[in-house]
Design an enzyme around this catalytic site. Structure first.
Site, PDB file in Angstrom:
ATOM      1  CD  GLU A 151     -25.096 -31.439  -9.233  1.00  0.00           C
ATOM      2  OE1 GLU A 151     -23.886 -31.507 -10.159  1.00  0.00           O
ATOM      3  OE2 GLU A 151     -25.931 -30.624  -9.234  1.00  0.00           O
ATOM      4  NE  ARG A 173     -26.199 -29.574   0.032  1.00  0.00           N
ATOM      5  CZ  ARG A 173     -26.095 -29.738  -1.334  1.00  0.00           C
ATOM      6  NH1 ARG A 173     -24.985 -29.459  -2.148  1.00  0.00           N
ATOM      7  NH2 ARG A 173     -27.275 -29.668  -2.112  1.00  0.00           N
ATOM      8  CG  ASN A 188     -24.493 -27.287  -4.786  1.00  0.00           C
ATOM      9  OD1 ASN A 188     -24.671 -28.479  -4.569  1.00  0.00           O
ATOM     10  ND2 ASN A 188     -25.282 -26.591  -5.824  1.00  0.00           N
ATOM     11  CD  GLU A 206     -33.193 -25.759  -2.645  1.00  0.00           C
ATOM     12  OE1 GLU A 206     -33.822 -24.887  -3.441  1.00  0.00           O
ATOM     13  OE2 GLU A 206     -32.877 -26.950  -2.847  1.00  0.00           O
ATOM     14  CG  ASN A 225     -26.102 -25.838  -9.071  1.00  0.00           C
ATOM     15  OD1 ASN A 225     -25.399 -26.816  -9.150  1.00  0.00           O
ATOM     16  ND2 ASN A 225     -27.413 -25.879  -8.837  1.00  0.00           N
ATOM     17  CG  ASP A 282     -28.263 -28.696 -11.199  1.00  0.00           C
ATOM     18  OD1 ASP A 282     -27.073 -28.412 -10.808  1.00  0.00           O
ATOM     19  OD2 ASP A 282     -29.364 -29.438 -10.610  1.00  0.00           O
TER      20      ASP A 282
END
Length: 286
Positions: free
Chosen positions: A20, A100, A102, A121, A148, A197
């Site tokens: 990522e 967490r 992201n 999620e 995202n 994303d």
């Protein structure tokens, strides 16, 4: 619409579980990127091929350069700072069980806009929060599922954002004080084409978005028209960013998590040379 096939190269062959967050660091001439679930921060120097890997104590969702050197990290329990001498300290710590950090991005004013999500999620379990260098935290969105891609137009008047399960890329107006208002859809990813994303914005003001389970990265114009698709053999494309000395190479991170028979390149850092021209990203003012 211009459609481009698999015109990519492998920048770093890696088996990242959840690659990522590609980010070009102009001060070092290196690309920063992550493996979230293996708690690793990677660097790649395209001029020499040299790479480094640093392990973090927690899952790390994003890493960005700081204006005075060092890094800012969006970690499981909050926002951490890594000083140039490798000293770690918390800027803002708020542990939430089952949640967490992201994706994150730095706004034109130097603030960090960092997202969170629940590991399961769960719908509405995440947030998007604005952090300043003095540790002030301001919740921007509090009903997010998988926070995202976030990015700003070249003139700073628009912000783009993706909460992945919505299948939308949304656009906001940026107010005079750097906040956002007027949320509305820019584009919706159709069924069967994957989920939005990570994203980035190029010098033309167009939005590039990586498609999770879509095996592609797409470019949308500021009016929301699809004008370019780069297809890839890896289904889980996670994020994109322009890098290189002239910001003309489009770097793509990928993932192999959840794939029963992952492609050999799943988890690698890919690059599309001369894909366009990016915009220099600000460093975190903290």
């Amino acid at each position: 619409m211009k459609r481009t096939g698999t015109a990519f190269e492998v920048a770093v062959h890696e088996e990242a579980t959840l690659g990522e967050g590609p980010t070009w660091d102009p001060a070092t001439g290196r690309l920063l990127w992550l493996d979230i679930l293996n708690s690793r921060v990677h660097t790649h120097d395209p001029a020499t091929g040299r790479r480094t890997v640093r392990r973090t104590d927690q899952h790390v969702g994003a890493v960005k350069p700081r204006a005075g050197g060092g890094l800012v990290l969006n970690l499981r329990d909050g926002i951490g700072l890594l000083d140039p001498d490798d000293t770690f300290r918390w800027l803002y710590r708020e542990p939430v069980p089952g949640r967490r950090g992201n994706d994150a991005a730095v706004a034109p004013d130097g603030s960090l806009w960092a997202g969170t999500m629940r590991y399961d999620e769960a719908r509405g379990g995440g947030t998007l929060t604005r952090y300043t260098g003095d540790g002030t935290a301001e919740t921007v969105l509090d009903d997010v599922t998988v926070s995202n891609g976030t990015g700003w137009s070249p003139d700073g008047t628009l912000m783009y954002y993706a909460d992945t399960p919505t299948r939308r890329i949304d656009v906001f107006d940026v107010t005079a004080d750097g906040r956002v208002a007027g949320r509305r859809p820019l584009a919706t990813i159709e069924d069967g084409a994957g989920f939005p994303d990570g994203l980035c914005v190029d010098a033309d003001g167009c939005v590039w978005v990586a498609l999770w389970d879509g095996g592609a990265v797409r470019r949308y114009t500021p009016s929301g028209d699809l004008d370019r698709v780069i297809t890839l053999p890896v289904p889980r494309v996670t994020a994109c960013a322009f890098g290189g000395p002239d910001l003309t190479d489009l770097y793509l991170t990928t993932a192999r998590v959840g794939l029963p028979d992952p492609h050999p390149l799943a988890g690698s850092l890919l690059v599309v040379p001369d894909a366009g021209r990016g915009v220099a990203q600000p460093a975190f003012a903290g």
